[in-house]
Motif scaffolding. Sequence first.
Motif, PDB file in Angstrom:
ATOM      1  N   LEU A 122       0.818  -1.214   0.000  1.00  0.00           N
ATOM      2  CA  LEU A 122       0.000   0.000   0.000  1.00  0.00           C
ATOM      3  C   LEU A 122       0.854   1.267   0.000  1.00  0.00           C
ATOM      4  N   ALA A 123       1.927   1.256   0.767  1.00  0.00           N
ATOM      5  CA  ALA A 123       2.822   2.418   0.787  1.00  0.00           C
ATOM      6  C   ALA A 123       3.419   2.643  -0.594  1.00  0.00           C
ATOM      7  N   GLU A 124       3.814   1.567  -1.260  1.00  0.00           N
ATOM      8  CA  GLU A 124       4.377   1.679  -2.607  1.00  0.00           C
ATOM      9  C   GLU A 124       3.322   2.184  -3.586  1.00  0.00           C
ATOM     10  N   ALA A 125       2.094   1.673  -3.470  1.00  0.00           N
ATOM     11  CA  ALA A 125       1.012   2.108  -4.360  1.00  0.00           C
ATOM     12  C   ALA A 125       0.756   3.608  -4.202  1.00  0.00           C
ATOM     13  N   LEU A 126       0.691   4.069  -2.970  1.00  0.00           N
ATOM     14  CA  LEU A 126       0.480   5.491  -2.727  1.00  0.00           C
ATOM     15  C   LEU A 126       1.659   6.312  -3.236  1.00  0.00           C
ATOM     16  N   TYR A 127       2.859   5.802  -3.052  1.00  0.00           N
ATOM     17  CA  TYR A 127       4.068   6.506  -3.483  1.00  0.00           C
ATOM     18  C   TYR A 127       4.086   6.700  -4.997  1.00  0.00           C
ATOM     19  N   ILE A 128       3.662   5.668  -5.742  1.00  0.00           N
ATOM     20  CA  ILE A 128       3.705   5.794  -7.205  1.00  0.00           C
ATOM     21  C   ILE A 128       2.485   6.525  -7.759  1.00  0.00           C
ATOM     22  N   GLY A 129       1.582   6.945  -6.853  1.00  0.00           N
ATOM     23  CA  GLY A 129       0.485   7.798  -7.294  1.00  0.00           C
ATOM     24  C   GLY A 129      -0.876   7.143  -7.423  1.00  0.00           C
ATOM     25  N   ILE A 130      -1.034   5.930  -6.955  1.00  0.00           N
ATOM     26  CA  ILE A 130      -2.370   5.332  -6.988  1.00  0.00           C
ATOM     27  C   ILE A 130      -3.189   5.994  -5.878  1.00  0.00           C
ATOM     28  N   ASP A 131      -4.305   6.549  -6.257  1.00  0.00           N
ATOM     29  CA  ASP A 131      -5.174   7.282  -5.335  1.00  0.00           C
ATOM     30  C   ASP A 131      -5.789   6.323  -4.311  1.00  0.00           C
ATOM     31  N   LYS A 132      -5.965   6.790  -3.076  1.00  0.00           N
ATOM     32  CA  LYS A 132      -6.516   5.926  -2.024  1.00  0.00           C
ATOM     33  C   LYS A 132      -7.932   5.473  -2.366  1.00  0.00           C
ATOM     34  N   HIS A 133      -8.676   6.279  -3.121  1.00  0.00           N
ATOM     35  CA  HIS A 133     -10.028   5.875  -3.533  1.00  0.00           C
ATOM     36  C   HIS A 133      -9.956   4.707  -4.515  1.00  0.00           C
ATOM     37  N   GLU A 134      -8.933   4.696  -5.354  1.00  0.00           N
ATOM     38  CA  GLU A 134      -8.719   3.580  -6.277  1.00  0.00           C
ATOM     39  C   GLU A 134      -8.379   2.310  -5.480  1.00  0.00           C
ATOM     40  N   ILE A 135      -7.596   2.454  -4.428  1.00  0.00           N
ATOM     41  CA  ILE A 135      -7.250   1.312  -3.573  1.00  0.00           C
ATOM     42  C   ILE A 135      -8.512   0.771  -2.905  1.00  0.00           C
ATOM     43  N   TYR A 136      -9.374   1.668  -2.396  1.00  0.00           N
ATOM     44  CA  TYR A 136     -10.646   1.238  -1.791  1.00  0.00           C
ATOM     45  C   TYR A 136     -11.496   0.482  -2.806  1.00  0.00           C
ATOM     46  N   ARG A 137     -11.545   1.013  -4.045  1.00  0.00           N
ATOM     47  CA  ARG A 137     -12.320   0.368  -5.103  1.00  0.00           C
ATOM     48  C   ARG A 137     -11.789  -1.040  -5.373  1.00  0.00           C
ATOM     49  N   MET A 138     -10.468  -1.168  -5.395  1.00  0.00           N
ATOM     50  CA  MET A 138      -9.853  -2.474  -5.641  1.00  0.00           C
ATOM     51  C   MET A 138     -10.194  -3.453  -4.521  1.00  0.00           C
ATOM     52  N   ILE A 139     -10.201  -2.965  -3.289  1.00  0.00           N
ATOM     53  CA  ILE A 139     -10.535  -3.829  -2.146  1.00  0.00           C
ATOM     54  C   ILE A 139     -11.983  -4.297  -2.257  1.00  0.00           C
ATOM     55  N   LYS A 140     -12.892  -3.390  -2.607  1.00  0.00           N
ATOM     56  CA  LYS A 140     -14.300  -3.758  -2.769  1.00  0.00           C
ATOM     57  C   LYS A 140     -14.464  -4.781  -3.892  1.00  0.00           C
ATOM     58  N   GLU A 141     -13.676  -4.635  -4.939  1.00  0.00           N
ATOM     59  CA  GLU A 141     -13.725  -5.546  -6.077  1.00  0.00           C
ATOM     60  C   GLU A 141     -13.222  -6.937  -5.691  1.00  0.00           C
ATOM     61  N   ILE A 142     -12.203  -6.983  -4.849  1.00  0.00           N
ATOM     62  CA  ILE A 142     -11.597  -8.245  -4.445  1.00  0.00           C
ATOM     63  C   ILE A 142     -12.399  -8.951  -3.351  1.00  0.00           C
ATOM     64  N   SER A 143     -13.051  -8.198  -2.489  1.00  0.00           N
ATOM     65  CA  SER A 143     -13.758  -8.765  -1.336  1.00  0.00           C
ATOM     66  C   SER A 143     -14.702  -9.918  -1.672  1.00  0.00           C
ATOM     67  N   PRO A 144     -15.547  -9.805  -2.687  1.00  0.00           N
ATOM     68  CA  PRO A 144     -16.446 -10.934  -2.995  1.00  0.00           C
ATOM     69  C   PRO A 144     -15.698 -12.205  -3.415  1.00  0.00           C
ATOM     70  N   LEU A 145     -14.484 -12.050  -3.938  1.00  0.00           N
ATOM     71  CA  LEU A 145     -13.710 -13.204  -4.386  1.00  0.00           C
ATOM     72  C   LEU A 145     -13.170 -14.013  -3.212  1.00  0.00           C
ATOM     73  N   ALA A 146     -13.005 -13.358  -2.073  1.00  0.00           N
ATOM     74  CA  ALA A 146     -12.466 -14.018  -0.888  1.00  0.00           C
ATOM     75  C   ALA A 146     -13.616 -14.354   0.061  1.00  0.00           C
ATOM     76  N   LYS A 147     -14.491 -15.258  -0.376  1.00  0.00           N
ATOM     77  CA  LYS A 147     -15.685 -15.588   0.392  1.00  0.00           C
ATOM     78  C   LYS A 147     -15.360 -16.132   1.768  1.00  0.00           C
ATOM     79  N   GLY A 148     -14.212 -16.754   1.899  1.00  0.00           N
ATOM     80  CA  GLY A 148     -13.834 -17.322   3.180  1.00  0.00           C
ATOM     81  C   GLY A 148     -13.381 -16.288   4.178  1.00  0.00           C
ATOM     82  N   GLY A 149     -13.019 -15.091   3.725  1.00  0.00           N
ATOM     83  CA  GLY A 149     -12.518 -14.051   4.617  1.00  0.00           C
ATOM     84  C   GLY A 149     -13.616 -13.125   5.072  1.00  0.00           C
ATOM     85  N   ASP A 150     -13.243 -12.179   5.903  1.00  0.00           N
ATOM     86  CA  ASP A 150     -14.194 -11.182   6.381  1.00  0.00           C
ATOM     87  C   ASP A 150     -14.427 -10.155   5.296  1.00  0.00           C
ATOM     88  N   SER A 151     -15.659  -9.713   5.129  1.00  0.00           N
ATOM     89  CA  SER A 151     -15.980  -8.715   4.105  1.00  0.00           C
ATOM     90  C   SER A 151     -15.700  -7.327   4.593  1.00  0.00           C
TER      91      SER A 151
END
Length: 127
Positions: free
Chosen positions: A98-127
């Motif tokens: 995450l620190a590297e992503a922010l450093y290279i300019g990926i917006d935190k909102h984009e990171i949140y979007r990616m997490i929301k996108e990945i969450s349904p794929l990890a059904k065994g984990g906490d949403s």
Amino acid sequence: MFDLDVQSGKPVYEQLMDKLKELMINEVLQEHNQLPSIRILAQELTINPNTIQKAYKQLESDGFIYTLPGKGNFVAPPKSFKNSSKEEEIRIELSKVLAEALYIGIDKHEIYRMIKEISPLAKGGDS
């Protein structure tokens, strides 16, 4: 079941662990499903049974599987995957990424979007 790359620089037992974890996370292997016996899996993959044993022992240590003596190895329920040392290791790695992503300019909102996108794929984990 799956292919392992014996030419890869990554140890075969780690490849096997990664593949089994992927199958568990994607719910191909569901909780309490029995894993193939060490002997049968070694024959299928044409690798040493000790390699399978090492992978199974590590998966059990990490909380991904459990063993019933005389019965075999089984997929642990998702909540038992939680292992404080493994969780801490993931937190450290995630912090670095995450620190590297922010450093290279990926917006935190984009990171949140990616997490929301990945969450349904990890059904065994906490949403």
